[in-house]
Write a protein that holds these residues in place. Structure first.
Motif, mmCIF file in Angstrom:
data_model
loop_
_atom_site.group_PDB
_atom_site.id
_atom_site.type_symbol
_atom_site.label_atom_id
_atom_site.label_comp_id
_atom_site.label_asym_id
_atom_site.label_seq_id
_atom_site.Cartn_x
_atom_site.Cartn_y
_atom_site.Cartn_z
ATOM 1 N N ASP A 5 -26.100 -79.723 -43.469
ATOM 2 C CA ASP A 5 -25.348 -79.739 -44.723
ATOM 3 C C ASP A 5 -26.255 -80.127 -45.879
ATOM 4 O OD1 ASP A 5 -23.045 -78.953 -43.560
ATOM 5 O OD2 ASP A 5 -22.060 -80.907 -43.569
ATOM 6 N N GLY A 6 -27.132 -81.106 -45.630
ATOM 7 C CA GLY A 6 -28.059 -81.546 -46.664
ATOM 8 C C GLY A 6 -28.907 -80.393 -47.165
ATOM 9 N N GLY A 7 -29.365 -79.554 -46.248
ATOM 10 C CA GLY A 7 -30.160 -78.397 -46.628
ATOM 11 C C GLY A 7 -29.334 -77.374 -47.396
ATOM 12 N N TYR A 8 -28.136 -77.074 -46.847
ATOM 13 C CA TYR A 8 -27.287 -76.083 -47.516
ATOM 14 C C TYR A 8 -26.873 -76.555 -48.906
ATOM 15 C CZ TYR A 8 -26.847 -73.191 -43.363
ATOM 16 O OH TYR A 8 -27.111 -72.358 -42.324
ATOM 17 N N ALA A 9 -26.618 -77.859 -49.047
ATOM 18 C CA ALA A 9 -26.139 -78.389 -50.331
ATOM 19 C C ALA A 9 -27.203 -78.256 -51.414
ATOM 20 C CB ALA A 9 -25.705 -79.839 -50.180
ATOM 21 N N LEU A 10 -28.463 -78.041 -51.011
ATOM 22 C CA LEU A 10 -29.512 -77.821 -52.007
ATOM 23 C C LEU A 10 -29.684 -76.328 -52.298
ATOM 24 C CD1 LEU A 10 -32.078 -80.432 -50.676
ATOM 25 C CD2 LEU A 10 -30.865 -80.542 -52.841
ATOM 26 N N GLY A 11 -28.756 -75.535 -51.808
ATOM 27 C CA GLY A 11 -28.788 -74.110 -52.107
ATOM 28 C C GLY A 11 -29.694 -73.312 -51.201
ATOM 29 N N ALA A 12 -30.024 -73.848 -50.029
ATOM 30 C CA ALA A 12 -30.912 -73.138 -49.112
ATOM 31 C C ALA A 12 -30.156 -72.052 -48.363
ATOM 32 C CB ALA A 12 -31.525 -74.113 -48.120
ATOM 33 N N ARG A 60 -33.010 -86.456 -54.374
ATOM 34 C CA ARG A 60 -33.238 -85.094 -53.903
ATOM 35 C C ARG A 60 -32.301 -84.120 -54.625
ATOM 36 N NH1 ARG A 60 -32.069 -84.549 -47.571
ATOM 37 N NH2 ARG A 60 -29.910 -84.445 -48.248
ATOM 38 N N ASN A 94 -28.398 -88.516 -45.409
ATOM 39 C CA ASN A 94 -28.949 -87.472 -44.530
ATOM 40 C C ASN A 94 -30.305 -86.963 -45.006
ATOM 41 O OD1 ASN A 94 -27.937 -86.209 -46.769
ATOM 42 N ND2 ASN A 94 -26.878 -84.598 -45.682
ATOM 43 N N ARG A 96 -24.577 -73.876 -55.277
ATOM 44 C CA ARG A 96 -25.053 -75.164 -54.764
ATOM 45 C C ARG A 96 -26.299 -75.661 -55.489
ATOM 46 N NH1 ARG A 96 -24.396 -72.610 -49.124
ATOM 47 N NH2 ARG A 96 -22.129 -72.578 -48.968
ATOM 48 N N ALA A 119 -36.519 -80.593 -36.668
ATOM 49 C CA ALA A 119 -35.764 -81.740 -36.157
ATOM 50 C C ALA A 119 -35.546 -81.624 -34.652
ATOM 51 C CB ALA A 119 -34.427 -81.865 -36.882
ATOM 52 N N TRP A 152 -38.361 -80.454 -51.556
ATOM 53 C CA TRP A 152 -37.911 -79.379 -50.668
ATOM 54 C C TRP A 152 -37.028 -78.354 -51.379
ATOM 55 C CZ3 TRP A 152 -33.544 -77.352 -48.036
ATOM 56 C CH2 TRP A 152 -33.845 -76.555 -46.928
ATOM 57 N N MET A 211 -25.133 -69.889 -52.615
ATOM 58 C CA MET A 211 -26.442 -70.518 -52.770
ATOM 59 C C MET A 211 -26.697 -70.890 -54.225
ATOM 60 S SD MET A 211 -26.839 -69.354 -49.606
ATOM 61 C CE MET A 211 -27.394 -67.684 -49.333
ATOM 62 N N VAL A 246 -32.785 -73.211 -43.827
ATOM 63 C CA VAL A 246 -32.270 -74.409 -43.155
ATOM 64 C C VAL A 246 -32.735 -74.442 -41.704
ATOM 65 C CG1 VAL A 246 -30.174 -75.542 -42.321
ATOM 66 C CG2 VAL A 246 -30.290 -74.751 -44.670
ATOM 67 N N MET A 257 -19.014 -75.639 -49.671
ATOM 68 C CA MET A 257 -19.424 -76.122 -48.356
ATOM 69 C C MET A 257 -18.362 -75.824 -47.306
ATOM 70 S SD MET A 257 -22.492 -77.210 -48.468
ATOM 71 C CE MET A 257 -22.858 -78.309 -47.103
ATOM 72 N N PHE A 280 -34.042 -85.541 -44.838
ATOM 73 C CA PHE A 280 -34.705 -84.720 -43.829
ATOM 74 C C PHE A 280 -35.752 -85.571 -43.131
ATOM 75 C CE2 PHE A 280 -33.868 -81.494 -47.311
ATOM 76 C CZ PHE A 280 -32.703 -81.047 -46.737
ATOM 77 N N VAL A 331 -35.524 -77.140 -41.465
ATOM 78 C CA VAL A 331 -34.814 -78.390 -41.179
ATOM 79 C C VAL A 331 -34.470 -78.483 -39.692
ATOM 80 C CG1 VAL A 331 -32.772 -79.786 -41.675
ATOM 81 C CG2 VAL A 331 -33.876 -78.516 -43.515
ATOM 82 N N ARG A 370 -24.909 -82.243 -37.809
ATOM 83 C CA ARG A 370 -24.329 -81.339 -38.800
ATOM 84 C C ARG A 370 -24.724 -81.772 -40.221
ATOM 85 N NH1 ARG A 370 -22.592 -76.289 -39.569
ATOM 86 N NH2 ARG A 370 -23.036 -76.495 -41.780
ATOM 87 N N GLN A 371 -24.718 -83.091 -40.454
ATOM 88 C CA GLN A 371 -24.946 -83.557 -41.831
ATOM 89 C C GLN A 371 -26.354 -83.247 -42.318
ATOM 90 O OE1 GLN A 371 -23.934 -86.391 -39.662
ATOM 91 N NE2 GLN A 371 -25.494 -87.967 -39.889
ATOM 92 N N LEU A 372 -27.299 -83.101 -41.370
ATOM 93 C CA LEU A 372 -28.664 -82.762 -41.767
ATOM 94 C C LEU A 372 -28.711 -81.320 -42.280
ATOM 95 C CD1 LEU A 372 -31.267 -84.371 -41.726
ATOM 96 C CD2 LEU A 372 -31.846 -83.296 -39.560
ATOM 97 N N ILE A 422 -38.143 -74.389 -52.192
ATOM 98 C CA ILE A 422 -37.576 -73.176 -51.593
ATOM 99 C C ILE A 422 -37.022 -72.229 -52.658
ATOM 100 C CG2 ILE A 422 -37.044 -74.173 -49.318
ATOM 101 C CD1 ILE A 422 -34.129 -74.301 -50.222
ATOM 102 N N HIS A 423 -36.675 -72.782 -53.826
ATOM 103 C CA HIS A 423 -36.191 -71.905 -54.894
ATOM 104 C C HIS A 423 -37.312 -71.441 -55.814
ATOM 105 C CE1 HIS A 423 -32.364 -73.733 -53.631
ATOM 106 N NE2 HIS A 423 -31.928 -72.525 -53.852
#
Lengths: 250, 296
Positions: free
Chosen positions: B179-186, A159, A96, A85, B199, A108, A82, B191, A56, A98, B195, B175-177, A112-113
């Motif tokens: 980050d939430g997307g990126y942290a899931l590997g998007a 999630r 946070n 993560r 938003a 979600w 990616m 994102v 990150m 969505f 996202v 930013r944290q929203l 996406i994967h």
């Protein structure tokens, strides 16, 4: 110190922000299906290191690092972020979710994967593992923003679980929550370690003592002491650790 | 010494206050002039004939005061420029906020600001001497003054506004929203598309409305590029006239003050004022609602 399987291993790992060095020569082992807590005063680099485990920090323009982080014999720094993560999930300081429904928050990531799974089962399973199912099962299509802060944080955990990661990183997951929600998350962490390896950064020493098996104490970007949590909090071998856990600074 | 400071304070307060008051007075003055002249116009021409008539020939005999040709001309410019500025502006903002490096951003942002600062008459000349000749290669039948060229140039003009307001909208997403997307590997594309844009949807809508209202009010470029032919039709290759261009024509011409021909100018201006006011109010109220929600 330990004979367990090591999942994550930092090797002579250094982090720089521009000219300033934030992490010095870090060598830290994270054991499989255990909870490892990282404690230390603000600015000691604990979140910085945590955010390196799932890349990150890539989003910070001045970020720079050298050394290695081994994850299943591969260097995380050389892998596709990616990909990293999806296998190393993260729960953040502030919940946070969505601005979507509870259901869509869970699916979600897998969607996406292109994970081919039964989404209804996945949602139920993930929410049960995150100890949220009973509270939300009748309103899965409502917006996640309607939930309380503690529920939102458990949704974020659900999630993350839905991606079936091996490691879950938690960056002060309770700092924005009230004491009651905090206890729920802590109980949850205890259950989760049956299936996942957990690394938690916390500024709350009692929390580290309650939830973790191992504790690492950081000070000014260096690993000062790393040991079994019981031992570190009762018989620290380093003077600085002792001063910190007894509240003499920090 | 202290008395002197106190006097200065009173002087400053009066001076600063009257400056602030001046803009309110100006607004009131404009509305007063517009409305009295418009009322006088409607004393001579029926509002229904004005709003729904399809023939705009106030300077010819027999006179005809149907404003729809001017409205359709204006709408063509608005729709055409929107078709250009909205997607390109939105995509520019997406690129700036998620893809560009810090350095590229430092270059593109000021360039867009320069684009926004070019006098509109220059855009008009650009349309007439560059865009139209280029279009002529593609559409040999195109007229020298045409709606398409005007729409393109107004689209370029409002592009910086769309991209900078959309960029603000994206920056407003926590930013944290992301980050939430990126942290899931998007990926960045996932994102931003799934996202960030949802938003920021209402702020993006507001940006579009404000930009389109700017397109409606645009004058010099369309006067130069799109011509002065108030005919009710929708062929973008032909000359049209927008409401603003008509006002320019009358103001610069030898139309005698006081006559009904002269009053048309005010009626058209009032209509323009009402339309843009309406759009601005909608745009601003969406912005306001979003801000209130964000601070709650």
């Amino acid at each position: 110190m330990n004979q367990e399987n090591i999942v994550l291993k930092t090797k002579d790992f250094n982090i720089f922000y521009g000219e300033k060095q934030a992490i010095f020569n870090m060598n830290l082992d994270i054991c499989e299906k255990k909870v490892t807590a990282i404690i230390g005063p603000s600015g000691c680099g604990k979140s910085t290191l945590l955010r390196s485990f799932n890349r990150m920090n890539d989003f910070v323009p001045s970020f720079n690092c050298n050394g290695a982080i081994e994850f299943e014999k591969k260097n995380i720094l050389k892998l596709d972020p990616m990909e990293v993560r999806t296998r190393i999930g993260m729960v953040f300081q502030k919940p946070n979710p969505f601005p979507k429904s509870i259901y869509n928050n869970i699916i979600w990531g897998p969607k996406i994967h292109g994970h081919k799974v039964n989404y209804d089962e996945l949602v139920e399973d993930s929410l049960k593992k995150a100890a949220l199912w009973d509270e939300v099962k009748d309103r899965l299509n409502e917006s996640a923003l309607e939930l309380s802060g503690g529920q939102q944080q458990r949704l974020c955990i659900a999630r993350t679980i839905a991606m079936k990661p091996e490691v879950i990183l938690m960056d002060e997951p309770c700092s924005a929550l009230d004491p009651k929600s905090t206890i729920k998350i802590e109980d949850l962490i205890d259950d989760l370690k049956n299936d996942y390896t957990i690394v938690i950064v916390t500024h709350n020493m009692q929390q580290a003592a309650r939830v973790s098996d191992y504790t690492a104490f950081f000070y000014e970007g260096e690993l000062i002491e790393f040991d079994y949590t019981d031992k570190l909090f009762t018989k620290p071998s380093n003077k600085q650790t002792e001063d910190y856990i007894t509240g003499r600074f920090g | 010494m202290h008395r002197y400071a106190k006097k200065m304070e009173i002087l400053a307060r009066t001076l600063l206050g009257s400056c602030a008051f001046l803009s309110i007075l100006t607004t009131i003055g404009i509305i007063l002039v517009l409305s009295t002249e418009t009322i006088e116009f409607f004393g001579q021409v029926s509002p229904l004939d004005f709003l729904f008539g399809t023939k705009w020939e106030p300077l010819l005999e027999p006179k005809s005061f149907g404003v729809l040709p001017l409205v359709s001309g204006t709408l063509m410019i608005m729709v055409g420029s929107g078709l250009i500025a909205i997607p390109i502006g939105l995509f520019t903002a997406v690129y700036l906020s998620e893809y560009s490096s810090f350095r590229t951003r430092q270059i593109i942002k000021p360039v867009l600001e320069i684009l926004a600062g070019i006098p509109t008459i220059v855009y008009g000349y650009f349309a007439l001497t560059f865009i139209t000749p280029v279009l002529k290669n593609i559409f040999p039948d195109i007229e020298v003054f045409n709606a398409l060229s005007g729409a393109i140039v107004v689209g370029i003009m409002i592009l910086p506004m769309v991209s900078s307001l959309c960029d603000d909208a994206f920056q407003g997403v926590p930013r944290q929203l992301k980050d939430g997307g990126y942290a899931l590997g998007a990926t960045s594309f996932e994102v931003i598309g799934q996202v960030v844009i949802p938003a920021a949807a209402s702020r993006i809508m507001a940006a579009f409305i404000l930009a389109l209202s700017r397109a409606i009010g645009e004058t010099m470029a369309v006067t130069l590029a799109a011509g002065a032919t108030p005919i009710f039709r929708v062929n973008p290759l032909e000359s049209i006239q927008t409401m603003t261009a008509y006002i320019v024509q009358v103001s610069l011409g030898d139309t005698p003050a006081g006559g009904v021909e002269y009053l048309t100018c005010f009626a058209v201006a009032s209509l323009l004022f009402v339309i843009t006011l309406f759009m601005n109010v909608i745009g601003q109220s969406i912005m306001y609602r979003v801000k209130k929600k964000a601070t709650r």
